[in-house]
Scaffold this motif. Structure first.
Motif, PDB file in Angstrom:
ATOM      1  N   GLU A 319       9.948  47.216  39.689  1.00 33.72           N
ATOM      2  CA  GLU A 319       9.863  47.854  41.004  1.00 33.72           C
ATOM      3  C   GLU A 319       8.926  49.060  40.959  1.00 33.72           C
ATOM      4  N   ASN A 320       9.007  49.858  39.882  1.00 33.76           N
ATOM      5  CA  ASN A 320       8.091  51.003  39.759  1.00 33.76           C
ATOM      6  C   ASN A 320       6.650  50.537  39.658  1.00 33.76           C
ATOM      7  N   GLN A 321       6.438  49.399  38.981  1.00 32.05           N
ATOM      8  CA  GLN A 321       5.072  48.890  38.815  1.00 32.05           C
ATOM      9  C   GLN A 321       4.513  48.343  40.120  1.00 32.05           C
ATOM     10  N   MET A 322       5.358  47.641  40.892  1.00 33.03           N
ATOM     11  CA  MET A 322       4.868  46.974  42.106  1.00 33.03           C
ATOM     12  C   MET A 322       4.717  47.939  43.270  1.00 33.03           C
ATOM     13  N   TYR A 323       5.684  48.847  43.452  1.00 24.68           N
ATOM     14  CA  TYR A 323       5.716  49.682  44.648  1.00 24.68           C
ATOM     15  C   TYR A 323       5.311  51.121  44.385  1.00 24.68           C
ATOM     16  N   GLY A 324       4.940  51.438  43.148  1.00 25.96           N
ATOM     17  CA  GLY A 324       4.492  52.792  42.852  1.00 25.96           C
ATOM     18  C   GLY A 324       5.585  53.835  42.883  1.00 25.96           C
ATOM     19  N   THR A 325       6.832  53.419  42.794  1.00 19.67           N
ATOM     20  CA  THR A 325       7.934  54.377  42.780  1.00 19.67           C
ATOM     21  C   THR A 325       8.090  54.969  41.382  1.00 19.67           C
ATOM     22  N   ASN A 326       8.971  55.951  41.281  1.00 21.46           N
ATOM     23  CA  ASN A 326       9.190  56.624  39.992  1.00 21.46           C
ATOM     24  C   ASN A 326      10.683  56.720  39.728  1.00 21.46           C
ATOM     25  N   LYS A 327      11.368  55.593  39.833  1.00 18.00           N
ATOM     26  CA  LYS A 327      12.811  55.590  39.586  1.00 18.00           C
ATOM     27  C   LYS A 327      13.091  55.748  38.095  1.00 18.00           C
ATOM     28  N   MET A 328      14.206  56.397  37.807  1.00 21.17           N
ATOM     29  CA  MET A 328      14.605  56.586  36.421  1.00 21.17           C
ATOM     30  C   MET A 328      15.160  55.274  35.871  1.00 21.17           C
ATOM     31  N   VAL A 329      14.628  54.853  34.709  1.00 23.62           N
ATOM     32  CA  VAL A 329      15.085  53.605  34.086  1.00 23.62           C
ATOM     33  C   VAL A 329      16.334  53.914  33.254  1.00 23.62           C
ATOM     34  N   PRO A 330      17.467  53.257  33.525  1.00 20.51           N
ATOM     35  CA  PRO A 330      18.726  53.608  32.820  1.00 20.51           C
ATOM     36  C   PRO A 330      18.808  52.985  31.434  1.00 20.51           C
ATOM     37  N   TYR A 331      17.845  53.309  30.555  1.00 21.29           N
ATOM     38  CA  TYR A 331      17.833  52.684  29.233  1.00 21.29           C
ATOM     39  C   TYR A 331      18.940  53.229  28.340  1.00 21.29           C
ATOM     40  N   ARG A 332      19.520  54.392  28.659  1.00 18.70           N
ATOM     41  CA  ARG A 332      20.557  54.969  27.809  1.00 18.70           C
ATOM     42  C   ARG A 332      21.910  54.279  27.970  1.00 18.70           C
ATOM     43  N   ASP A 333      22.045  53.369  28.914  1.00 20.82           N
ATOM     44  CA  ASP A 333      23.335  52.718  29.129  1.00 20.82           C
ATOM     45  C   ASP A 333      23.681  51.728  28.027  1.00 20.82           C
ATOM     46  N   SER A 334      22.720  51.354  27.196  1.00 16.06           N
ATOM     47  CA  SER A 334      22.975  50.388  26.132  1.00 16.06           C
ATOM     48  C   SER A 334      22.071  50.727  24.948  1.00 16.06           C
ATOM     49  N   LYS A 335      22.581  50.443  23.721  1.00 14.61           N
ATOM     50  CA  LYS A 335      21.765  50.704  22.535  1.00 14.61           C
ATOM     51  C   LYS A 335      20.541  49.783  22.510  1.00 14.61           C
ATOM     52  N   LEU A 336      20.672  48.570  23.062  1.00 16.22           N
ATOM     53  CA  LEU A 336      19.544  47.628  23.063  1.00 16.22           C
ATOM     54  C   LEU A 336      18.367  48.188  23.845  1.00 16.22           C
ATOM     55  N   THR A 337      18.633  48.709  25.050  1.00 19.10           N
ATOM     56  CA  THR A 337      17.550  49.238  25.874  1.00 19.10           C
ATOM     57  C   THR A 337      17.126  50.629  25.417  1.00 19.10           C
ATOM     58  N   HIS A 338      18.060  51.395  24.847  1.00 16.03           N
ATOM     59  CA  HIS A 338      17.707  52.745  24.388  1.00 16.03           C
ATOM     60  C   HIS A 338      16.734  52.679  23.203  1.00 16.03           C
ATOM     61  N   LEU A 339      16.898  51.635  22.357  1.00 18.75           N
ATOM     62  CA  LEU A 339      15.998  51.486  21.217  1.00 18.75           C
ATOM     63  C   LEU A 339      14.554  51.273  21.669  1.00 18.75           C
ATOM     64  N   PHE A 340      14.373  50.598  22.813  1.00 13.65           N
ATOM     65  CA  PHE A 340      13.023  50.286  23.299  1.00 13.65           C
ATOM     66  C   PHE A 340      12.653  51.168  24.486  1.00 13.65           C
ATOM     67  N   LYS A 341      13.098  52.422  24.446  1.00 10.35           N
ATOM     68  CA  LYS A 341      12.813  53.365  25.534  1.00 10.35           C
ATOM     69  C   LYS A 341      11.316  53.550  25.748  1.00 10.35           C
ATOM     70  N   ASN A 342      10.550  53.646  24.635  1.00 11.95           N
ATOM     71  CA  ASN A 342       9.121  53.901  24.802  1.00 11.95           C
ATOM     72  C   ASN A 342       8.409  52.746  25.494  1.00 11.95           C
ATOM     73  N   TYR A 343       8.922  51.511  25.354  1.00 14.69           N
ATOM     74  CA  TYR A 343       8.318  50.385  26.084  1.00 14.69           C
ATOM     75  C   TYR A 343       8.581  50.525  27.582  1.00 14.69           C
ATOM     76  N   PHE A 344       9.808  50.952  27.929  1.00 11.20           N
ATOM     77  CA  PHE A 344      10.114  51.127  29.347  1.00 11.20           C
ATOM     78  C   PHE A 344       9.376  52.321  29.932  1.00 11.20           C
ATOM     79  N   ASP A 345       8.920  53.241  29.087  1.00  6.29           N
ATOM     80  CA  ASP A 345       8.103  54.352  29.560  1.00  6.29           C
ATOM     81  C   ASP A 345       6.627  53.989  29.628  1.00  6.29           C
ATOM     82  N   GLY A 346       6.266  52.781  29.214  1.00  9.49           N
ATOM     83  CA  GLY A 346       4.890  52.345  29.364  1.00  9.49           C
ATOM     84  C   GLY A 346       4.075  52.346  28.101  1.00  9.49           C
ATOM     85  N   GLU A 347       4.689  52.519  26.928  1.00  2.75           N
ATOM     86  CA  GLU A 347       3.918  52.560  25.687  1.00  2.75           C
ATOM     87  C   GLU A 347       3.840  51.177  25.048  1.00  2.75           C
ATOM     88  N   GLY A 348       3.320  50.214  25.706  1.00  7.75           N
ATOM     89  CA  GLY A 348       3.191  48.892  25.097  1.00  7.75           C
ATOM     90  C   GLY A 348       3.397  47.779  26.100  1.00  7.75           C
TER      91      GLY A 348
END
Length: 806
Positions: A319-348
């Protein structure tokens, strides 16, 4: 119907899948960019098979490893030249330190890293026997490379290292103070690894085992060793169901060679570290189909929760990519998503392979999986990676290699050994071979006068040759010195130029860093403000909902009160109309009775008058006869003419309005007269002295008075204006306000004189026949009847009738 970037059939081969999905990620890895690859789907749909492969046909993981080592094979650094630190960074060592560490590691009884010369385990030998020899075309040959692998699993939202040498400890039950296990099923999980953030804001697992590998066989052997420790279980849907998410991380360190193209440049800032994460997710499942209980049920709950968090993160990222929004990605809710935080921030780059099982029983779950996968598609929020500026001439490795080849070739041409270790010895031997050979120096006789002169001659020749060589060497040294000086001057000028350029670049970089720091501080401040505003918005929305609910309740209450008021008004109007009709009928009945009584009295008087007249006018000869009662017909024929009501006096003065004094004259009243009221000019007008007359009731006026009177006008049924005086008492409420309790309603009705049924005798016309009985209703007869209001009358409420003769 669902659409994807690529759809593979059931008979697709692993190579085709690898070329489309994973090959671009490996190319990005060698160019210094990060990559993340998921396999996602329902349990039993083939995620692990896609990632690992089968004997004879390796999956994505062995093919990625093979492509990496095919590309960087000749450019790999020696073992321990690159050394990972504990903070997700990498250091570079010189060849001597790396050699010492290799010797120390080789002296250990059990080597930590698998040796490349050992025989491959036949259990997975077929999986890595890839004959494609796929490689990246554009590899920087002036760099040296090092590959590190690590393997972790996320089980029940805990992180465990599958390459750790410590023995695996199962989940232990919790013990109470009596040294007995607790029966409520509470368990102590094994020690989990901790996630931390490095200085570049990348997440990493602290204390995780990272092994340096030099070939595909070594890397896959490390993977296979960790795969055997991964948690799997037998469920109703899958004989070997993965109960955890496994993450195989490949880190590639690369550093440039020095100016000679021989050794690694000893600068940590010039090292580039990129990583490729291959994630085999546990399958989503429904517990009513797997019949999971106990540990399996808890595992399934954690698996589904982490997958739901992953869905949410990728949805918000898309949604942030398509509509240009800046919503906070809730990666801290799980260890799986928290490990790949930098990918969700755009580093890869993030890619996902969705595995679908064509079983009819998996239809509903597969629809959910495909609906989510279609929405995400390929999520790419990659930012440009700033590669460190090396500043060295490209092609250093090739020039160094060409120099070595040329040197060995020339040595071969001169007959010297090729081995570089005996290079100095061969040069000295060449130098000695140019001198004349020494004659035999053995003196056998004292009188020998030939050996010594020959020896002296040879030595003189050698001395002359040595002097010539030394002169030539001095000339060469002088020429070489001049060349070196020229070269040094050119190098110094180039260095000065480069230093100037570097200082400019450093100034630019420092300015950009300061700008970045300022922007980061501003971003943090804005994020904090956004967080506060979001919390405030939530509070305001809650207040808004509460106020709306309260407003709806008040509106409903007002509607109920209005409907009750309308019902009360209708009821009061009905009661007033009923009472009015009742008393009208009663008055008509009493008037009719009175008329009848008066007619009888009038008839008696008429009879008496007739008899008296007959007696007076009767002749004397008829006095003996019995008098007869005169007939009513004759009376009707010759009625007695009565006096007519006098005509109205012209220019009569207008009737003076009389005001009725209220019984509550000592009290203070609020006289509420709406501006829509009309003056009626009736005879009886209510008058309340010292009243506060208002057009609209106000709290200020009510606070000063004890009584309240509202004047209300409406049209009656006959078209005349009917005025109602609604009276009430004013009392104070507990809240400090005023309330009115209505106690009395007084009605003032206006009637037209022409509307009543009045008849008077004509002045000159003869009365019609049969009208003798009704002639009593003239003005004189009517005026002889008085009606007076008197309390306690037996004939009605406040009425007593008196008949007075004229």
């Amino acid at each position: 119907q669902y659409s994807f970037k690529e759809v593979f059939g059931t008979l697709v081969v692993q190579k085709e899948l690898f070329d489309v999905v994973a090959k671009p990620l490996v190319e990005d890895l060698i160019r210094g960019k990060n990559g993340l690859l998921f396999t996602y789907g329902v349990t039993g749909s083939g995620k692990t098979h896609t990632m690992t492969g089968s004997p004879g046909d390796g999956g994505l993981l062995p093919r990625c490893l093979d492509m990496i080592f095919n590309s960087i094979g000749p450019f790999q650094a020696k073992r321990f030249v690159f050394k990972l630190d504990d903070k997700n960074g990498v250091d570079v060592q010189c060849e001597v330190d790396a050699l010492l560490e290799r010797q120390k590691r080789d002296a250990m009884p059990v080597p930590k890293t698998p040796s490349g010369k050992r025989q491959i385990d036949p259990e997975f030998a077929d999986m890595i026997n890839v004959q494609d020899h796929c490689k990246v075309e554009e590899v920087d040959e002036d760099n040296v490379y090092g590959v590190f692998v690590s393997y972790i699993e996320i089980y029940n939202n805990y992180i465990y290292d599958l390459l750790e040498e410590a023995p695996f400890e199962p989940i232990k039950p919790k013990w109470n103070n009596c040294n007995t296990p607790v029966r409520n099923g509470d368990f102590i999980p094994p020690q989990s690894k901790i996630l931390r953030e490095d200085q570049n804001h990348n997440m990493y697992v602290t204390g995780c085992t990272e092994v340096e590998v030099k070939s595909t066989e070594e890397a896959f052997e490390v993977f296979w060793r960790g795969q055997k420790k991964r948690r799997i279980a037998n469920t109703q849907l899958n004989r070997e169901s993965s109960r955890s998410h496994s993450v195989f991380i490949i880190k590639l360190a690369q550093a440039p060679l020095d100016a000679d193209g021989d050794n690694v440049l000893q600068e940590k800032e010039q090292i580039t570290l990129s990583q490729l994460s291959l994630v085999d997710l546990a399958g989503s499942e429904r517990t009513n189909r797997t019949k999971a209980e106990g540990n399996r049920l808890r595992e399934a709950g954690n698996i589904n929760q982490s997958l739901m968090t992953l869905r949410t993160c990728i949805e918000i990222l898309r949604e942030n990519q398509m509509y240009g929004t800046n919503k906070m990605v809730p990666y801290r809710d799980s260890k799986l998503t928290h490990l790949f935080k930098n990918y969700f921030d755009g580093e890869g780059k993030v890619r996902m392979i969705v595995c679908v099982n064509p079983k009819a029983e998996d239809y509903e779950e597969s629809l959910q999986v495909m609906r989510f996968a279609e929405m995400t598609q390929e999520v790419e929020v990659a930012r440009p990676v700033d590669r460190p500026l090396c500043g060295l001439t490209p092609g250093r490795r090739l020039r160094n290699q060409a120099f070595r080849e040329e040197l060995s070739r020339r040595l071969e041409m001169r007959g010297g050994p090729i081995n570089g270790e005996t290079e100095e010895q061969s040069v000295s031997e060449m130098f000695l071979q140019n001198f004349p050979p020494l004659p035999s120096c053995e003196l056998l006789d004292v009188n020998d006068d030939q050996t010594l002169p020959k020896l002296i001659e040879v030595l003189e020749k050698r001395h002359k040759l040595r002097q010539m060589l030394s002169e030539e060497f001095a000339k060469n040294v002088l020429a070489f010195k001049t060349m070196l000086q020229e070269f040094d001057s050119s190098v110094i000028s180039k260095e000065n130029y480069i230093q100037g350029k570097l200082s400019e670049k450093e100034k630019t970089i420092s300015g950009q860093k300061m700008e970045l720091e300022r922007l980061e501080k501003k971003i943090k401040t804005l994020e904090f403000k956004i967080d506060i505003l979001e919390k405030t918005a939530v509070i305001y929305e809650e207040d808004k909902r509460n106020l709306q609910q309260e407003l709806e309740n008040k509106s409903q209450k007002l509607q109920r009160q209005a409907s009750d008021k309308r019902r009360l008004e209708a009821r009061l109007q009905g009661m007033v109309a009923e009472t009015t009709m009742k008393w009208e009928k009663e008055c008509e009945r009493r008037v009719a009775a009175k008329q009848l009584e008066m007619q009888n009295k009038l008839w008696v008087k008429d009879e008496k008058l007739k008899q008296l007249k007959a007696i007076v006018t009767e002749p004397k000869n008829e006095k003996s006869e019995k008098p007869e009662r005169p007939s009513r017909e004759r009376d009707r024929e010759k009625p007695v003419q009565r006096s007519v009501s006098p005509p109205p006096v012209p220019n009569a003065p207008p009737v003076r309005l009389r005001h009725r004094r209220s019984r509550s004259a000592g009290e203070r009243w609020v006289d509420h007269k709406p501006p829509s009221n009309l003056p009626t000019e009736t005879v009886m007008q209510p008058h309340v002295p010292h009243a506060i007359t208002v057009a609209a009731a106000s709290e200020k006026a009510l606070a000063k008075c004890d009584k309240y009177m509202l004047t209300h006008q409406e049209l009656a049924s006959d078209g005349e204006i009917e005025t109602k005086l609604i009276k009430g008492d004013v009392f104070k409420t507990r809240g400090g306000g005023q309330a009115v309790q209505f106690t009395e309603i007084e009605t003032l009705k206006q009637e037209s004189p022409t509307g009543r049924k009045r008849r008077s005798s004509p002045s000159n016309a003869d009365p019609p026949e049969g009208a003798a009985d009704s002639e009593w209703t003239d003005v004189e007869t009517r005026c002889s009847v008085a009606v007076e209001m008197r309390a306690g009358s037996a004939l009605g409420p406040g009425y007593q009738h008196h008949a007075q003769p004229k």
